[in-house]
Enzyme design. Structure first.
Site, PDB file in Angstrom:
ATOM      1  N   ARG A  35      -3.042 -24.317  92.849  1.00 22.90           N
ATOM      2  CA  ARG A  35      -3.077 -25.242  93.958  1.00 22.90           C
ATOM      3  C   ARG A  35      -3.983 -26.360  93.771  1.00 22.90           C
ATOM      4  NH1 ARG A  35      -6.082 -23.897  99.661  1.00 22.90           N
ATOM      5  NH2 ARG A  35      -5.361 -25.961 100.714  1.00 22.90           N
ATOM      6  N   HIS A  77      -7.534 -32.319 101.954  1.00 28.83           N
ATOM      7  CA  HIS A  77      -8.727 -31.262 101.499  1.00 28.83           C
ATOM      8  C   HIS A  77      -9.811 -31.910 101.989  1.00 28.83           C
ATOM      9  CE1 HIS A  77      -9.527 -27.081  99.987  1.00 28.83           C
ATOM     10  NE2 HIS A  77     -10.346 -27.491 100.293  1.00 28.83           N
ATOM     11  N   GLU A 130      -7.570 -26.260 106.209  1.00 30.47           N
ATOM     12  CA  GLU A 130      -8.630 -25.731 107.374  1.00 30.47           C
ATOM     13  C   GLU A 130      -8.805 -26.813 108.200  1.00 30.47           C
ATOM     14  OE1 GLU A 130     -11.974 -24.544 104.830  1.00 30.47           O
ATOM     15  OE2 GLU A 130     -10.879 -22.513 104.268  1.00 30.47           O
ATOM     16  N   ASN A 138      -6.508 -19.048 104.292  1.00 28.06           N
ATOM     17  CA  ASN A 138      -7.673 -18.910 103.642  1.00 28.06           C
ATOM     18  C   ASN A 138      -8.600 -17.954 104.274  1.00 28.06           C
ATOM     19  OD1 ASN A 138      -6.729 -21.141 102.455  1.00 28.06           O
ATOM     20  ND2 ASN A 138      -8.181 -22.452 103.107  1.00 28.06           N
ATOM     21  N   TYR A 156     -12.270 -15.247 103.699  1.00 28.75           N
ATOM     22  CA  TYR A 156     -13.235 -15.208 102.896  1.00 28.75           C
ATOM     23  C   TYR A 156     -14.146 -13.864 103.371  1.00 28.75           C
ATOM     24  CZ  TYR A 156     -12.670 -19.531 100.206  1.00 28.75           C
ATOM     25  OH  TYR A 156     -12.292 -20.534  99.518  1.00 28.75           O
ATOM     26  N   GLU A 183      -6.652 -19.434  99.672  1.00 30.42           N
ATOM     27  CA  GLU A 183      -8.021 -19.240  99.302  1.00 30.42           C
ATOM     28  C   GLU A 183      -8.586 -17.951  99.427  1.00 30.42           C
ATOM     29  OE1 GLU A 183     -10.939 -22.276 100.427  1.00 30.42           O
ATOM     30  OE2 GLU A 183      -9.217 -23.809 100.351  1.00 30.42           O
TER      31      GLU A 183
END
Length: 418
Positions: free
Chosen positions: A73, A118, A163, A305, A307, A373
């Site tokens: 990506r 991005h 995002e 994404n 985390y 991500e």
């Protein structure tokens, strides 16, 4: 454990790796501007050189091959392709660079997943209002169509916007990301709305003008923590955790996957706080216009994404000024049992990813999921014997494996947090 067609990849973004911020007629982005303003970034650091991928792409490609990845990506720097943000001036050197990257990946049997945006809006468009301007959606659509036409004969996986939550909140509510605006309780909702409009326009442009020939798939990458109540027996904490999911993942996923509009819980909370604080303008959460392309159904897969996770308790909504924090009326709590890696906010919670995947399956009609991500942060010198990172990926992959049998198709992007 994983089916033969399971995709394994790594993820990058242009500003974080390319460098070459003024090379070959590239235009300025809002991050170029932001990082060169004194006091904006820790240690006055910037992405002028970064990983120098613009000069060292072949080295990156060798690493991709060594890892045995099936997917990679990357994002296109809008200002490297269109220096003033419009198709009036195309930078052919930028086109040549991305053509080489895409062609090299395909020659190595690696599928490119290309992100159009991005975080790095051309500064020339920010000077015209940026994401706060309704016209940005049309400008983004023009850029998207240029990219589909230029690269779409070889790219099968597209992400329109990465995002939008982060771009809206951190860039226009908190002011800690470019463009550094800070008008609480209003700007972020407008930015998020225009990003959804831009995404929908680009998806419809691909669907009507390119899909039949190029046979690709288009989505947008949504970030979310996993939220669960601090006290599982407390109804107020449970409601607060549900609001947190509504204000993060739901903000963008609900219009695209469920109703074509924002979550009712989100709109009710915002309007209730507006009333409490005497705000008399139109709803701070905009409404979609009949003149805009429909946003519902504008994702061919779910790009996630993830985390970290948070415990949530009720509270935080009694401030006397407008803000997103006030609207959410929830407080995030870091469970002390969760290890923290690299940066203070990033708790290692692999099981949160599994729970979030299950939530996505149940809430959004079991879409195909690409984990676009995920990663582990470290501070200080590079550790050659990287036992902590190895354990992180092992634990995370094992959690994802539990959901593969539930028909979730995941693209695991093993990405180090910058």
């Amino acid at each position: 454990m994983f089916p033969p067609n399971f995709a394994w990849g790594a993820a990058t973004s242009a500003y974080q790796i390319e460098g070459g911020w003024q090379a070959d007629e590239k235009g300025l982005s809002i991050w170029d501007t932001f990082c060169h303003e004194e006091g904006r970034v820790f240690g006055e650091q910037n992405g002028d050189v970064a990983c120098s991928s613009y000069e060292l792409w072949e080295t990156d490609l060798a690493c991709i091959q060594q890892l045995g990845l099936t997917h990679y990506r990357l994002s296109l720097a809008w200002a490297r392709l269109l220096p003033d943000g419009t198709t009036r001036h195309v930078n052919q050197k930028g086109v040549q660079y991305y053509n080489k990257v895409i062609d090299d990946l395909l020659a190595c049997n690696v599928s490119p997943m290309v992100t159009l945006y991005h975080f790095d809006l051309p500064q020339a468009l920010q000077d015209r209002g940026g994401w706060l301007s309704p016209s940005i959606a049309t400008l983004f659509d023009d850029y998207a169509k240029f990219c589909f036409q230029t690269f779409g004969d070889r790219v099968r996986l597209w992400i329109t916007i990465n995002e939008p939550y982060v771009c809206a909140k951190l860039g226009h509510e908190d002011g800690i990301h470019a463009p550094g605006l800070k008008e609480k309780g209003t700007l972020a909702y407008v930015v998020g709305h225009n990003m959804l409009r831009a995404h929908a326009m680009a998806w419809h442009s691909y669907d009507s003008g390119y899909r039949a020939e190029q046979r690709g798939a288009v989505s947008l990458a949504l970030n979310s923590d996993w939220f669960e109540p601090l006290d599982g027996d407390c109804s107020e904490d449970a409601a607060a955790a549900e609001r947190e999911l509504s204000f993060t993942l739901g903000w963008f996923a609900w219009p695209v996957f469920v109703t074509g509009d924002y979550p009712e819980m989100m709109r009710y909370a915002i309007d209730a706080q507006s009333s409490r604080l005497g705000y008399t303008g139109a709803s701070r959460l905009p409404k979609f216009s009949e003149g805009d392309p429909a946003v519902l159904g504008t994702a061919d897969f779910f790009a996630l994404n993830y985390y970290t996770s948070r415990k949530v308790k009720a509270g935080g909504g009694r401030e006397q000024t407008l803000s997103m924090k006030c609207d959410r009326d929830a407080e995030d709590v870091l469970d002390p049992s969760w290890p923290v890696c690299g940066v203070s906010w990033l708790a290692v919670v692999p099981h949160g990813l599994r729970k979030l995947l299950q939530y996505i399956k149940d809430t959004f009609s079991n879409p195909a999921v690409y984990i676009t991500e995920n990663g582990f942060a470290q501070a200080g010198p590079l550790q050659i014997e990287d036992a902590q990172r190895c354990e992180f990926y092992k634990s995370t992959i094992l959690e994802v494996a539990k959901d593969v049998n539930n028909t979730l198709v995941a693209l695991v992007h093993l990405r180090q947090v910058e």
